[in-house]
Every structure is written in C-alpha cells, then in structure tokens.
Scaffold this motif. Structure first.
Motif, PDB file in Angstrom:
ATOM      1  N   LEU A 150       0.862  -1.190   0.000  1.00 50.11           N
ATOM      2  CA  LEU A 150       0.000   0.000   0.000  1.00 50.11           C
ATOM      3  C   LEU A 150       0.892   1.232   0.000  1.00 50.11           C
ATOM      4  O   LEU A 150       2.045   1.167   0.436  1.00 50.11           O
ATOM      5  CB  LEU A 150      -0.888   0.032   1.248  1.00 50.11           C
ATOM      6  CG  LEU A 150      -2.105  -0.893   1.256  1.00 50.11           C
ATOM      7  CD1 LEU A 150      -2.775  -0.865   2.628  1.00 50.11           C
ATOM      8  CD2 LEU A 150      -3.115  -0.496   0.179  1.00 50.11           C
ATOM      9  N   THR A 151       0.329   2.348  -0.414  1.00 53.33           N
ATOM     10  CA  THR A 151       1.086   3.592  -0.311  1.00 53.33           C
ATOM     11  C   THR A 151       0.825   4.212   1.071  1.00 53.33           C
ATOM     12  O   THR A 151      -0.185   3.926   1.705  1.00 53.33           O
ATOM     13  CB  THR A 151       0.658   4.626  -1.376  1.00 53.33           C
ATOM     14  OG1 THR A 151      -0.691   5.015  -1.132  1.00 53.33           O
ATOM     15  CG2 THR A 151       0.822   4.073  -2.773  1.00 53.33           C
ATOM     16  N   ALA A 152       1.755   5.040   1.510  1.00 58.04           N
ATOM     17  CA  ALA A 152       1.546   5.870   2.709  1.00 58.04           C
ATOM     18  C   ALA A 152       2.413   7.114   2.537  1.00 58.04           C
ATOM     19  O   ALA A 152       3.436   7.078   1.829  1.00 58.04           O
ATOM     20  CB  ALA A 152       1.937   5.127   3.971  1.00 58.04           C
ATOM     21  N   GLY A 184      10.845   4.117  -1.442  1.00 56.76           N
ATOM     22  CA  GLY A 184      10.694   5.527  -1.818  1.00 56.76           C
ATOM     23  C   GLY A 184      10.529   5.629  -3.328  1.00 56.76           C
ATOM     24  O   GLY A 184      11.297   5.035  -4.079  1.00 56.76           O
ATOM     25  N   ASP A 185       9.537   6.385  -3.743  1.00 54.12           N
ATOM     26  CA  ASP A 185       9.231   6.514  -5.172  1.00 54.12           C
ATOM     27  C   ASP A 185      10.009   7.696  -5.746  1.00 54.12           C
ATOM     28  O   ASP A 185       9.829   8.836  -5.295  1.00 54.12           O
ATOM     29  CB  ASP A 185       7.723   6.756  -5.312  1.00 54.12           C
ATOM     30  CG  ASP A 185       7.183   6.316  -6.653  1.00 54.12           C
ATOM     31  OD1 ASP A 185       7.936   5.734  -7.447  1.00 54.12           O
ATOM     32  OD2 ASP A 185       5.976   6.556  -6.892  1.00 54.12           O
ATOM     33  N   MET A 186      10.847   7.450  -6.728  1.00 53.87           N
ATOM     34  CA  MET A 186      11.648   8.539  -7.299  1.00 53.87           C
ATOM     35  C   MET A 186      10.740   9.486  -8.089  1.00 53.87           C
ATOM     36  O   MET A 186      10.055   9.051  -9.036  1.00 53.87           O
ATOM     37  CB  MET A 186      12.710   7.953  -8.235  1.00 53.87           C
ATOM     38  CG  MET A 186      13.750   7.121  -7.514  1.00 53.87           C
ATOM     39  SD  MET A 186      15.117   8.101  -6.868  1.00 53.87           S
ATOM     40  CE  MET A 186      16.156   8.167  -8.329  1.00 53.87           C
ATOM     41  N   ILE A 205      14.190   1.852  -3.604  1.00 61.01           N
ATOM     42  CA  ILE A 205      13.517   2.913  -4.363  1.00 61.01           C
ATOM     43  C   ILE A 205      12.736   2.265  -5.517  1.00 61.01           C
ATOM     44  O   ILE A 205      13.004   1.130  -5.896  1.00 61.01           O
ATOM     45  CB  ILE A 205      14.496   3.982  -4.909  1.00 61.01           C
ATOM     46  CG1 ILE A 205      15.560   3.374  -5.854  1.00 61.01           C
ATOM     47  CG2 ILE A 205      15.204   4.717  -3.772  1.00 61.01           C
ATOM     48  CD1 ILE A 205      15.270   3.612  -7.294  1.00 61.01           C
ATOM     49  N   LYS A 206      11.762   3.029  -6.029  1.00 64.55           N
ATOM     50  CA  LYS A 206      11.034   2.587  -7.223  1.00 64.55           C
ATOM     51  C   LYS A 206      11.214   3.649  -8.288  1.00 64.55           C
ATOM     52  O   LYS A 206      11.247   4.836  -7.981  1.00 64.55           O
ATOM     53  CB  LYS A 206       9.550   2.405  -6.909  1.00 64.55           C
ATOM     54  CG  LYS A 206       8.713   2.072  -8.146  1.00 64.55           C
ATOM     55  CD  LYS A 206       7.289   1.719  -7.785  1.00 64.55           C
ATOM     56  CE  LYS A 206       6.365   2.901  -7.698  1.00 64.55           C
ATOM     57  NZ  LYS A 206       6.256   3.748  -8.913  1.00 64.55           N
ATOM     58  N   LEU A 207      11.351   3.204  -9.537  1.00 60.33           N
ATOM     59  CA  LEU A 207      11.322   4.192 -10.611  1.00 60.33           C
ATOM     60  C   LEU A 207      10.533   3.676 -11.795  1.00 60.33           C
ATOM     61  O   LEU A 207      10.461   2.484 -12.044  1.00 60.33           O
ATOM     62  CB  LEU A 207      12.715   4.661 -11.012  1.00 60.33           C
ATOM     63  CG  LEU A 207      13.854   3.704 -11.308  1.00 60.33           C
ATOM     64  CD1 LEU A 207      13.776   3.187 -12.710  1.00 60.33           C
ATOM     65  CD2 LEU A 207      15.169   4.452 -11.110  1.00 60.33           C
ATOM     66  N   VAL A 209       6.139   4.942  -0.467  1.00 61.40           N
ATOM     67  CA  VAL A 209       5.902   6.383  -0.362  1.00 61.40           C
ATOM     68  C   VAL A 209       5.830   6.861  -1.811  1.00 61.40           C
ATOM     69  O   VAL A 209       6.835   7.162  -2.451  1.00 61.40           O
ATOM     70  CB  VAL A 209       7.034   7.098   0.418  1.00 61.40           C
ATOM     71  CG1 VAL A 209       6.662   8.550   0.672  1.00 61.40           C
ATOM     72  CG2 VAL A 209       7.327   6.374   1.719  1.00 61.40           C
ATOM     73  N   GLY A 210       4.615   6.805  -2.350  1.00 60.59           N
ATOM     74  CA  GLY A 210       4.431   7.008  -3.787  1.00 60.59           C
ATOM     75  C   GLY A 210       4.435   8.472  -4.174  1.00 60.59           C
ATOM     76  O   GLY A 210       4.095   9.339  -3.359  1.00 60.59           O
ATOM     77  N   ASP A 211       4.769   8.708  -5.448  1.00 54.81           N
ATOM     78  CA  ASP A 211       4.684  10.100  -5.914  1.00 54.81           C
ATOM     79  C   ASP A 211       3.222  10.487  -6.160  1.00 54.81           C
ATOM     80  O   ASP A 211       2.920  11.632  -6.488  1.00 54.81           O
ATOM     81  CB  ASP A 211       5.569  10.346  -7.143  1.00 54.81           C
ATOM     82  CG  ASP A 211       5.139   9.550  -8.351  1.00 54.81           C
ATOM     83  OD1 ASP A 211       4.236   8.696  -8.226  1.00 54.81           O
ATOM     84  OD2 ASP A 211       5.713   9.774  -9.446  1.00 54.81           O
ATOM     85  N   SER A 212       2.294   9.525  -5.945  1.00 53.65           N
ATOM     86  CA  SER A 212       0.857   9.839  -5.930  1.00 53.65           C
ATOM     87  C   SER A 212       0.564  10.812  -4.780  1.00 53.65           C
ATOM     88  O   SER A 212      -0.542  11.352  -4.691  1.00 53.65           O
ATOM     89  CB  SER A 212       0.034   8.559  -5.779  1.00 53.65           C
ATOM     90  OG  SER A 212       0.559   7.729  -4.763  1.00 53.65           O
ATOM     91  N   LEU A 213       1.545  11.024  -3.905  1.00 57.91           N
ATOM     92  CA  LEU A 213       1.534  12.116  -2.935  1.00 57.91           C
ATOM     93  C   LEU A 213       1.013  13.395  -3.595  1.00 57.91           C
ATOM     94  O   LEU A 213       0.229  14.148  -3.005  1.00 57.91           O
ATOM     95  CB  LEU A 213       2.982  12.346  -2.454  1.00 57.91           C
ATOM     96  CG  LEU A 213       3.276  13.606  -1.658  1.00 57.91           C
ATOM     97  CD1 LEU A 213       2.771  13.467  -0.238  1.00 57.91           C
ATOM     98  CD2 LEU A 213       4.769  13.905  -1.641  1.00 57.91           C
TER      99      LEU A 213
HETATM  100  O1  KIV Z   1       2.883   6.605  -6.649  1.00 52.96           O
HETATM  101  C1  KIV Z   1       2.151   5.615  -6.569  1.00 52.96           C
HETATM  102  O2  KIV Z   1       1.176   5.573  -5.827  1.00 52.96           O
HETATM  103  C2  KIV Z   1       2.501   4.464  -7.389  1.00 52.96           C
HETATM  104  C3  KIV Z   1       1.580   3.282  -7.321  1.00 52.96           C
HETATM  105  C4  KIV Z   1       0.403   3.524  -8.156  1.00 52.96           C
HETATM  106  C5  KIV Z   1       2.272   2.027  -7.698  1.00 52.96           C
HETATM  107  O3  KIV Z   1       3.446   4.492  -8.090  1.00 52.96           O
END
Ligand code: KIV
Length: 275
Positions: A20-22, A81-83, A111-113, A41-45
């Motif tokens: 899940l994201t947070a 951590g989402d780049m 990290i995710k990219l 910690v998604g960039d969907s922030l």
């Molecule tokens: O930033 C995000 O919430 C995501 C998910 C949709 C995987 O990248």
C-alpha cells in the motif's frame, strides 16, 4: 520482524505480496500494524495529499519529507521511496545521488522508478550503487502523455511484447520486483510466469505475485476520481465530514468543550487571582 528484500523475493509462488502507499506517520503506522508487506511512499503524494494535477509536480524535497515521516512509523514493512520525475528523468547523473538520499536521509529500504527511455541505464547505475530497485512498467503516470494518456497498456501483441521485454531487462539488471500498472490480466500472467522476481499489480488483474493500492483510494479519502481498478474498502470522506460538522455545531452552541475536556484550578487559587 522487519521485511527484507530477500523476504519479498521468497514470497513469489508462496503467498501474495501486499503493498500500500503511505505518506504520513499515522496512516503508515496503521498499515504497518495491519501487517502489510511493503509500504510505498508514492509520488501519488502529488494527487492525493498535495492536491496537484500531476505526479511530475512533486520533487525530491517533498518526497523525502514524507518518506521520513513514514519511516518513523514503520517497524516491519519494507519501505520503498518513489523517485519523482525530476530526480532521475531529467538529469541522469543525479539519479544515483537522489536514490541514495532516499536510503541515507529517509532510511528507506529501496527505491522505485518508472519506465522511461533511459530507464535501463539509470536502473543499472542505481543497482551498481547497491541500492535495491523496484521497477514500474505499463501505465507510467509520469510519462503518460507519451503513452496516449491514462490508458491500459499492452492491449495489442506488439506493445505487450515490449512490456514483456522491459520486465525481463529489469530482472536481468537485478531489480527485486516490478509494478505492473494498468495492463491486461493475461499479459500480467505471462510476465509473472516469465520472470523470477515478484510482480506487483495495480489494475493488472489477479495473476500478479502481489497487489498495490493507493491508501487514499482504499479508504475513500480521495474524491476527485476513482479508477476502475480501485476497490474502496471503506468510504471515510462522509464520516469525516460528519464528524467535522458535529464539531462545528458543538463549538458554536457551546456544547464542546464540556467539563471533562477542561482543566481546573483550586477554588482558593481562583479567589486569590480574582482579588
Ligand atoms: O505513486 C504511486 O502511488 C505508485 C503506485 C500507483 C504504484 O506508483
């Protein structure tokens, strides 16, 4: 027990991975207490917390700020951590430094990219720096304009084949898992079977090794739009609005705060004060 990259790899074929994201301390703490394996910690922030239109509008400073808050709350889950776009797609030499900041400053585990035209070069450099990387293919929101908008990807054999190749390349480079976003379920099944690292789906059907959702979508806290792939497990928005309206009414009427919410002073002290 704190989840490790090895634990996540070992879950493939054994049980589904939950993610899940947070973006903040209280929700990260609840997600962690519920036993979710991975917190992103998604960039969907940008969309669900900061009210921005596009994920490309958040930068490293915002992402690190929120990643630190999440990390303070989490005891067990793997924190990824989402780049953000500017961190790796504009200036490739800076990508490794920014990935390192997620690990060293925010204490993330990985990290995710998102996939983009230079994704393999950047991923290779980050992995060489011993930073675990989660890939992300299919609908990649940061570059959705180049994909014809927010549309399901890999619906024809040619683009589906490209996605299979992307997944295999990312596995070859040493990614520990790959997010598959908005792809047909049978394509996700093929990718999941072809690679040895776990696939985590969002809008990618039930055959993936794991699933991820944006926490605000799951909780009904984001009212602007609801993608087809979202399952809202509870609709908190009306409950929260009702509580706030009750607070407003009680403050105006004087019902809140009551005696039990107030502090007292001894009678003699009050008398001294008054005289
Ligand atoms: O930033 C995000 O919430 C995501 C998910 C949709 C995987 O990248």
């Amino acid at each position: 027990m704190k989840m490790t990259i090895q634990d996540i790899l070992a879950l493939k074929g054994r049980r589904k991975i939950t993610m899940l994201t947070a973006y903040d301390y209280p929700l990260a703490s609840l997600i962690d207490q519920a036993g979710i394996d991975v917190i992103l910690v998604g960039d969907s922030l940008a969309n669900v917390v900061l009210g921005l239109e596009s994920t490309t509008q958040v930068g490293m400073s915002e992402m690190l700020h929120h990643a630190k808050a999440v990390r303070r709350a989490v005891k067990n889950a793997l924190v990824v951590g989402d780049m953000p776009y500017e961190a790796y797609q504009l200036n490739i030499p800076q990508a490794v430094d920014n990935a390192r900041r997620f690990i060293e400053e925010a204490k993330c585990d990985a990290i995710k990219l998102e996939w983009f035209d230079k994704c393999l070069e950047v991923t290779e450099e980050i992995i060489k720096a011993k930073i675990p990387v989660m890939g992300h293919i299919g609908l990649t929101p940061q570059t959705a304009d180049k994909l014809g908008g927010f549309k399901v990807q890999g619906k024809d054999a040619e683009t589906a084949k490209k996605l299979i190749t992307q997944a295999q390349r990312l596995e070859d480079l040493g990614c520990f898992s790959i997010v598959l976003e908005c792809v047909p379920d049978r394509l996700a099944e093929i990718i999941t079977k072809k690679i040895k690292i776990p696939t985590i789906g969002i809008g990618a059907g039930s055959f993936c090794d794991g699933q991820v959702l944006v926490i605000h979508d799951l909780l009904g806290l984001f009212e602007r739009f609801k993608p087809k792939f979202v399952k809202q497990y509870i609709n908190l928005s009306p409950l929260i609005k009702k509580a706030i309206e009750e607070y407003k009414t009680e403050v105006i009427s004087g019902k809140f705060p009551a005696k039990e919410h107030s502090f007292t002073i001894k009678g003699e002290e009050l008398e001294k004060l008054k005289s």
